[in-house]
Design a protein around this motif. Sequence first.
Motif, PDB file in Angstrom:
ATOM      1  N   TRP A 163      76.649  78.797  67.316  1.00  0.00           N
ATOM      2  CA  TRP A 163      75.252  78.951  67.242  1.00  0.00           C
ATOM      3  C   TRP A 163      74.848  78.616  65.727  1.00  0.00           C
ATOM      4  CZ3 TRP A 163      72.778  79.389  71.443  1.00  0.00           C
ATOM      5  CH2 TRP A 163      71.344  79.659  71.435  1.00  0.00           C
ATOM      6  N   SER A 209      64.942  84.205  65.266  1.00  0.00           N
ATOM      7  CA  SER A 209      65.618  83.233  66.495  1.00  0.00           C
ATOM      8  C   SER A 209      66.650  84.359  67.180  1.00  0.00           C
ATOM      9  CB  SER A 209      66.543  82.020  65.737  1.00  0.00           C
ATOM     10  OG  SER A 209      67.354  82.302  64.747  1.00  0.00           O
ATOM     11  N   ARG A 266      59.222  85.679  64.618  1.00  0.00           N
ATOM     12  CA  ARG A 266      59.908  84.330  64.976  1.00  0.00           C
ATOM     13  C   ARG A 266      61.282  84.355  64.529  1.00  0.00           C
ATOM     14  NH1 ARG A 266      57.204  81.065  60.519  1.00  0.00           N
ATOM     15  NH2 ARG A 266      57.952  82.523  59.115  1.00  0.00           N
ATOM     16  N   LYS A 297      66.970  82.675  70.625  1.00  0.00           N
ATOM     17  CA  LYS A 297      66.102  81.685  71.071  1.00  0.00           C
ATOM     18  C   LYS A 297      66.792  80.167  70.711  1.00  0.00           C
ATOM     19  CE  LYS A 297      62.388  83.536  68.710  1.00  0.00           C
ATOM     20  NZ  LYS A 297      61.240  83.714  68.276  1.00  0.00           N
ATOM     21  N   SER A 298      66.260  79.242  71.626  1.00  0.00           N
ATOM     22  CA  SER A 298      66.690  77.832  71.441  1.00  0.00           C
ATOM     23  C   SER A 298      65.596  77.093  72.050  1.00  0.00           C
ATOM     24  CB  SER A 298      67.971  77.793  71.903  1.00  0.00           C
ATOM     25  OG  SER A 298      68.484  76.389  71.506  1.00  0.00           O
ATOM     26  N   GLU A 299      65.186  75.835  71.306  1.00  0.00           N
ATOM     27  CA  GLU A 299      64.241  74.904  72.222  1.00  0.00           C
ATOM     28  C   GLU A 299      65.394  74.106  73.209  1.00  0.00           C
ATOM     29  OE1 GLU A 299      61.870  72.933  69.364  1.00  0.00           O
ATOM     30  OE2 GLU A 299      61.688  74.699  68.171  1.00  0.00           O
ATOM     31  N   VAL A 326      71.272  78.797  62.034  1.00  0.00           N
ATOM     32  CA  VAL A 326      70.427  79.833  61.470  1.00  0.00           C
ATOM     33  C   VAL A 326      70.231  79.764  59.928  1.00  0.00           C
ATOM     34  CG1 VAL A 326      70.323  82.343  60.992  1.00  0.00           C
ATOM     35  CG2 VAL A 326      71.013  81.402  63.286  1.00  0.00           C
ATOM     36  N   SER A 379      62.421  78.492  74.179  1.00  0.00           N
ATOM     37  CA  SER A 379      61.260  78.609  73.478  1.00  0.00           C
ATOM     38  C   SER A 379      60.604  77.221  73.203  1.00  0.00           C
ATOM     39  CB  SER A 379      61.397  79.388  72.055  1.00  0.00           C
ATOM     40  OG  SER A 379      61.982  78.393  71.316  1.00  0.00           O
TER      41      SER A 379
END
Length: 159
Positions: free
Chosen positions: A28, A136, A134, A7-9, A31, A55
């Motif tokens: 990445w 990621s 939730r 997931k990433s905004e 986290v 997301s």
Amino acid sequence: MRHWLLKSEPDTFSFEDLKERPGRTEPWNGVRNYQVRNYMRDEMEPGDLGFFYHSSCPEPGIPGVIKIVSAARPDPHAFDPKSDYYDPKSDPENPRWLLVDVAWRADFTRFVPLTELREHPELSELLILRRGNRLSITPLELADFRFLCRLGGVDPKKL
DNA sequence: GCCAACGTTGGC
DNA sequence: GCCAACGTTGGC
């Protein structure tokens, strides 16, 4: 080989941003959840495939396929007091937080929105669809990976 | 070790 | 902006 959903905004880092990076590859970082860290440390391997997921945006969903291209290694942001991801409790001698390098692999021929994921009973086990999840990064069953590829117009055998 | 308070996530 | 869900923190 395992499969993953990351997931990433998109306002922060999108699938398009990934494609524009040198080598279409990005560490990445950021986290800060132990379960997700453990996935990276214990279960991810270079060559694993997965999906990018947008997301917290007007249209959440999956734009395409990514590939894990490194083993887990220390996240340098954890040691940088100027970083939003700084963690003073992470000791450089014994790093608390890890990252992997993630590369673009394939565009979906069409964006697959979250609303559509919810319409398929085949995907009811997807962790991303569970209430309150939730994390990621979540693991995917192979059957779900293939199903999602086909929804996105990509032949999983050609990846 | 317990657990209340607090912060974050993320869809809507 | 709301709110449910869940992780983390810290006092005891």
